[in-house]
Scaffold this motif. Sequence first.
Motif, PDB file in Angstrom:
ATOM      1  N   ARG A  72      36.569  33.323  40.469  1.00  0.00           N
ATOM      2  CA  ARG A  72      36.121  34.089  39.300  1.00  0.00           C
ATOM      3  C   ARG A  72      35.006  35.063  39.665  1.00  0.00           C
ATOM      4  O   ARG A  72      34.935  36.163  39.140  1.00  0.00           O
ATOM      5  N   ARG A 110      47.326  22.850  38.701  1.00  0.00           N
ATOM      6  CA  ARG A 110      47.575  23.453  37.390  1.00  0.00           C
ATOM      7  C   ARG A 110      49.030  23.256  36.986  1.00  0.00           C
ATOM      8  O   ARG A 110      49.326  22.946  35.834  1.00  0.00           O
ATOM      9  N   LEU A 120      51.972  31.900  31.614  1.00  0.00           N
ATOM     10  CA  LEU A 120      50.811  31.590  30.781  1.00  0.00           C
ATOM     11  C   LEU A 120      49.796  30.720  31.518  1.00  0.00           C
ATOM     12  O   LEU A 120      48.614  30.717  31.181  1.00  0.00           O
ATOM     13  N   ALA A 180      47.658  33.364  33.112  1.00  0.00           N
ATOM     14  CA  ALA A 180      47.421  34.608  32.368  1.00  0.00           C
ATOM     15  C   ALA A 180      45.953  34.818  32.033  1.00  0.00           C
ATOM     16  O   ALA A 180      45.470  35.950  32.053  1.00  0.00           O
ATOM     17  N   ASP A 181      45.247  33.763  31.724  1.00  0.00           N
ATOM     18  CA  ASP A 181      43.841  33.885  31.363  1.00  0.00           C
ATOM     19  C   ASP A 181      42.926  33.975  32.577  1.00  0.00           C
ATOM     20  O   ASP A 181      41.721  34.150  32.430  1.00  0.00           O
ATOM     21  N   GLU A 182      43.499  33.800  33.758  1.00  0.00           N
ATOM     22  CA  GLU A 182      42.706  33.831  34.983  1.00  0.00           C
ATOM     23  C   GLU A 182      43.348  34.782  35.991  1.00  0.00           C
ATOM     24  O   GLU A 182      44.004  34.349  36.930  1.00  0.00           O
ATOM     25  N   PRO A 183      43.148  36.084  35.810  1.00  0.00           N
ATOM     26  CA  PRO A 183      43.803  37.041  36.700  1.00  0.00           C
ATOM     27  C   PRO A 183      43.392  36.884  38.169  1.00  0.00           C
ATOM     28  O   PRO A 183      44.205  37.128  39.061  1.00  0.00           O
TER      29      PRO A 183
END
Length: 126
Positions: free
Chosen positions: A38, A79, A107, A110-113
């Motif tokens: 991140r 995951r 999905l 998707a929230d963690e490119p």
Amino acid sequence: MSSSTVPVVASEPTRRTLSDRQVRTVQKLVDAAVEELRISGYDGLTVRNVARRAGVAPATAYNYFASREHLVTEVFWRRLDALPETPVDGRHRAASRVERTLTDLALLVADEPELAAACTVAMLAT
């Protein structure tokens, strides 16, 4: 080789059994890898930085993960493993069932490119 002879294919050995302490260490490394992705992205990710963030020695991290590709693949595998199983509904066409499964996979990241990009690079690396 005759046509009746079947070649023996070596399979991947089963995962070794880890102690509770080792399980916690690996989880700390996995969590630290996500944080490091991140912040730094895949290009900035190193096993040494992940080890530092997890509070373990680099040698300890390398004991569990041979490379950053290995580490990122483990993150993705965990995951995937945590996803609920997609129910198979035989009333739907095969294409619809495949679409549903692929949507679930998309999905997942998707929230963690940063993780999505890292997984793509890591799993396609030689």
